[in-house]
Design a protein around this motif. Structure first.
Motif, PDB file in Angstrom:
ATOM      1  N   ALA A 107      -7.066  -3.770   1.084  1.00  0.00           N
ATOM      2  CA  ALA A 107      -5.695  -3.851   1.595  1.00  0.00           C
ATOM      3  C   ALA A 107      -5.493  -5.122   2.404  1.00  0.00           C
ATOM      4  N   GLU A 108      -6.530  -5.532   3.154  1.00  0.00           N
ATOM      5  CA  GLU A 108      -6.418  -6.780   3.927  1.00  0.00           C
ATOM      6  C   GLU A 108      -6.302  -7.977   3.003  1.00  0.00           C
ATOM      7  N   GLU A 109      -7.084  -7.981   1.920  1.00  0.00           N
ATOM      8  CA  GLU A 109      -7.003  -9.090   0.971  1.00  0.00           C
ATOM      9  C   GLU A 109      -5.649  -9.103   0.275  1.00  0.00           C
ATOM     10  N   ALA A 110      -5.159  -7.932  -0.069  1.00  0.00           N
ATOM     11  CA  ALA A 110      -3.851  -7.862  -0.726  1.00  0.00           C
ATOM     12  C   ALA A 110      -2.755  -8.378   0.200  1.00  0.00           C
ATOM     13  N   LEU A 111      -2.883  -8.103   1.487  1.00  0.00           N
ATOM     14  CA  LEU A 111      -1.895  -8.606   2.441  1.00  0.00           C
ATOM     15  C   LEU A 111      -1.973 -10.125   2.552  1.00  0.00           C
ATOM     16  N   ILE A 160      15.371 -17.758  -5.470  1.00  0.00           N
ATOM     17  CA  ILE A 160      15.798 -16.826  -4.411  1.00  0.00           C
ATOM     18  C   ILE A 160      15.296 -15.406  -4.705  1.00  0.00           C
ATOM     19  N   LEU A 161      15.408 -14.998  -5.972  1.00  0.00           N
ATOM     20  CA  LEU A 161      14.958 -13.662  -6.369  1.00  0.00           C
ATOM     21  C   LEU A 161      13.445 -13.521  -6.181  1.00  0.00           C
ATOM     22  N   GLU A 162      12.709 -14.572  -6.567  1.00  0.00           N
ATOM     23  CA  GLU A 162      11.250 -14.513  -6.406  1.00  0.00           C
ATOM     24  C   GLU A 162      10.878 -14.446  -4.922  1.00  0.00           C
ATOM     25  N   TYR A 163      11.627 -15.116  -4.084  1.00  0.00           N
ATOM     26  CA  TYR A 163      11.368 -15.065  -2.642  1.00  0.00           C
ATOM     27  C   TYR A 163      11.602 -13.649  -2.107  1.00  0.00           C
ATOM     28  N   GLU A 164      12.698 -13.025  -2.560  1.00  0.00           N
ATOM     29  CA  GLU A 164      12.984 -11.646  -2.115  1.00  0.00           C
ATOM     30  C   GLU A 164      11.912 -10.674  -2.599  1.00  0.00           C
ATOM     31  N   LEU A 165      11.447 -10.907  -3.848  1.00  0.00           N
ATOM     32  CA  LEU A 165      10.385 -10.055  -4.379  1.00  0.00           C
ATOM     33  C   LEU A 165       9.086 -10.251  -3.607  1.00  0.00           C
ATOM     34  N   SER A 166       8.829 -11.486  -3.203  1.00  0.00           N
ATOM     35  CA  SER A 166       7.623 -11.765  -2.413  1.00  0.00           C
ATOM     36  C   SER A 166       7.695 -11.082  -1.047  1.00  0.00           C
ATOM     37  N   GLN A 167       8.895 -11.041  -0.470  1.00  0.00           N
ATOM     38  CA  GLN A 167       9.065 -10.343   0.807  1.00  0.00           C
ATOM     39  C   GLN A 167       8.751  -8.848   0.662  1.00  0.00           C
ATOM     40  N   LYS A 168       9.266  -8.273  -0.414  1.00  0.00           N
ATOM     41  CA  LYS A 168       8.994  -6.848  -0.658  1.00  0.00           C
ATOM     42  C   LYS A 168       7.507  -6.599  -0.896  1.00  0.00           C
ATOM     43  N   SER A 169       6.899  -7.538  -1.652  1.00  0.00           N
ATOM     44  CA  SER A 169       5.462  -7.396  -1.899  1.00  0.00           C
ATOM     45  C   SER A 169       4.679  -7.460  -0.599  1.00  0.00           C
ATOM     46  N   LEU A 170       5.116  -8.346   0.307  1.00  0.00           N
ATOM     47  CA  LEU A 170       4.443  -8.453   1.596  1.00  0.00           C
ATOM     48  C   LEU A 170       4.592  -7.157   2.401  1.00  0.00           C
ATOM     49  N   ARG A 171       5.785  -6.591   2.376  1.00  0.00           N
ATOM     50  CA  ARG A 171       5.994  -5.331   3.105  1.00  0.00           C
ATOM     51  C   ARG A 171       5.131  -4.200   2.517  1.00  0.00           C
ATOM     52  N   ARG A 172       5.056  -4.159   1.177  1.00  0.00           N
ATOM     53  CA  ARG A 172       4.221  -3.142   0.535  1.00  0.00           C
ATOM     54  C   ARG A 172       2.751  -3.335   0.903  1.00  0.00           C
ATOM     55  N   ALA A 173       2.289  -4.577   0.929  1.00  0.00           N
ATOM     56  CA  ALA A 173       0.892  -4.850   1.284  1.00  0.00           C
ATOM     57  C   ALA A 173       0.621  -4.472   2.731  1.00  0.00           C
ATOM     58  N   GLY A 174       1.615  -4.748   3.618  1.00  0.00           N
ATOM     59  CA  GLY A 174       1.451  -4.364   5.022  1.00  0.00           C
ATOM     60  C   GLY A 174       1.379  -2.861   5.187  1.00  0.00           C
TER      61      GLY A 174
END
Length: 369
Positions: A107-111, A160-174
């Protein structure tokens, strides 16, 4: 010859019988009784005492916490032993679970990867927005075609869409890391309450499993739980004082009824009463045997000095003295002892006189001097 002897003997007997008739009259002969001196006599008088219903039960903590593991693993360390006092949050036990640790590392690596992906998406977004602004001016000046401008606009929207998706991915990893760390926290067993370790059910090197008890922690105060006969159900009330005796700890105290479970056990015909005790009583632990006495009103009983009772084999009796001073050993049935006195259940009545001092001098059939 024999007939002659019989006649002479018969005549002699009659002579003796009639000859003594003038000296002893029927009903006037007095029994000579031995004189008994140096004894003390008291009159039996009933006394009013408080009646008690007696039963027994077990000392239990008002709150008992069963501490168990939520994960499977090997016990790495045990921090407490039986009878240790603990505070809420104190460390009790550490579990080693490689699978859980591996999950946390993953999980730490994924984050970390999600953070990098977000940074890259942010850079692409910024570049796409700058390029879009330049092409917008060129389009307004008719320096680029409409198709070229649309391509740049689409690249900006995708960035812009990829940035928003990356934000969501970061939240999921957290969130995944938080879940993995919370799961790892299950390998650290802490006390849920302030109390005393009553039982320790596992040792270092043992395997834990979800739901399997590890510790039992008792949280004071303590109380006594007793089974009471169903006939007493209308005689006990919350707040009633109850005398408590814990022989093993030499504790005599008075508790008060805190809870009454009025459900009758069909097998024992009893119901449960929970008697609260003061927190200051030390050292209490759950599981001790305790006797309880419930007051049930006043009654008149006969008590005599314990020294007045004599034992003859399996029988017990007292020396009663009638109005003429004649001593008679009267059998009695005895009950409980209390402060040098003994209860007489049967054999004596109010007003009877008995010997209470110098009992060793008393004689059955004697006369008090």
């Amino acid at each position: 010859m024999r007939k002659l002897i019989f006649i002479i003997t018969f005549i002699s007997g009659l002579s003796v019988l009639f000859g003594c008739g003038d000296k002893i009259k029927p009903g006037e002969h007095e029994v000579e009784r031995p004189l008994v001196e140096g004894v003390g006599i008291e009159e039996v008088m009933p006394v009013e005492i408080t009646g008690y219903y007696e039963t027994s039960g077990t000392v239990r903590a008002k709150n008992t916490s069963l501490v168990s593991a939520k994960v499977m693993g090997v016990v790495e360390d045990v921090k407490v032993k039986v009878s240790d006092p603990v505070r809420k949050g104190d460390l009790l036990l550490v579990i080693n679970s490689p699978d859980i640790e591996a999950g946390v590392h993953a999980a730490e690596e994924a984050l970390g990867e999600a953070n990098k992906g977000l940074a890259m998406a942010e850079e692409n977004k910024k570049l796409a927005e700058k390029t879009f602004e330049r092409f917008k001016k060129l389009y307004e000046e008719k320096a680029v075609s409409e198709q070229e401008f649309d391509e740049i606009k689409t690249k900006r929207d995708v960035a812009i869409l990829e940035y928003e998706l990356s934000q969501k991915s970061l939240r999921r990893a957290g969130a995944a890391l938080s879940g993995a760390e919370a799961f790892r926290d299950y390998t650290i067993i802490r006390s849920p309450v302030n109390g005393i370790v009553a039982e320790k059910k596992i040792d270092i090197g043992s395997m834990t499993a979800p739901g399997i008890p590890l510790f039992i922690i008792e949280e004071p105060p303590y109380r006594v739980e007793v089974a009471v006969d169903e006939g007493m159900i209308s005689s006990v009330n919350t707040g009633m004082p109850v005398a408590i005796l814990i022989d093993a700890l030499n504790i005599k105290t008075t508790g008060r009824i805190g809870e009454i479970v009025r459900l009758i056990d069909p097998l024992t015909r009893t119901f449960t009463v929970k008697i609260d005790m003061e927190e200051s009583i030390k050292p209490l632990r759950g599981g001790f045997y305790a006797a309880a006495r419930f007051p049930v009103g006043k009654r008149s009983e006969i008590f005599v000095d314990e020294n007045a009772v004599v034992t003859r084999g399996e029988l017990r009796g007292v020396y009663a003295v009638n109005e003429e001073g004649v001593i008679t050993l009267r059998l009695v049935k005895t009950g409980k002892k209390n402060n040098g006195m003994i209860e007489i259940l049967s054999g004596l009545n109010k007003g009877d006189r008995i010997i209470v001092k110098g009992v060793d001098k008393a004689l059955d059939g004697g006369r008090v001097g």
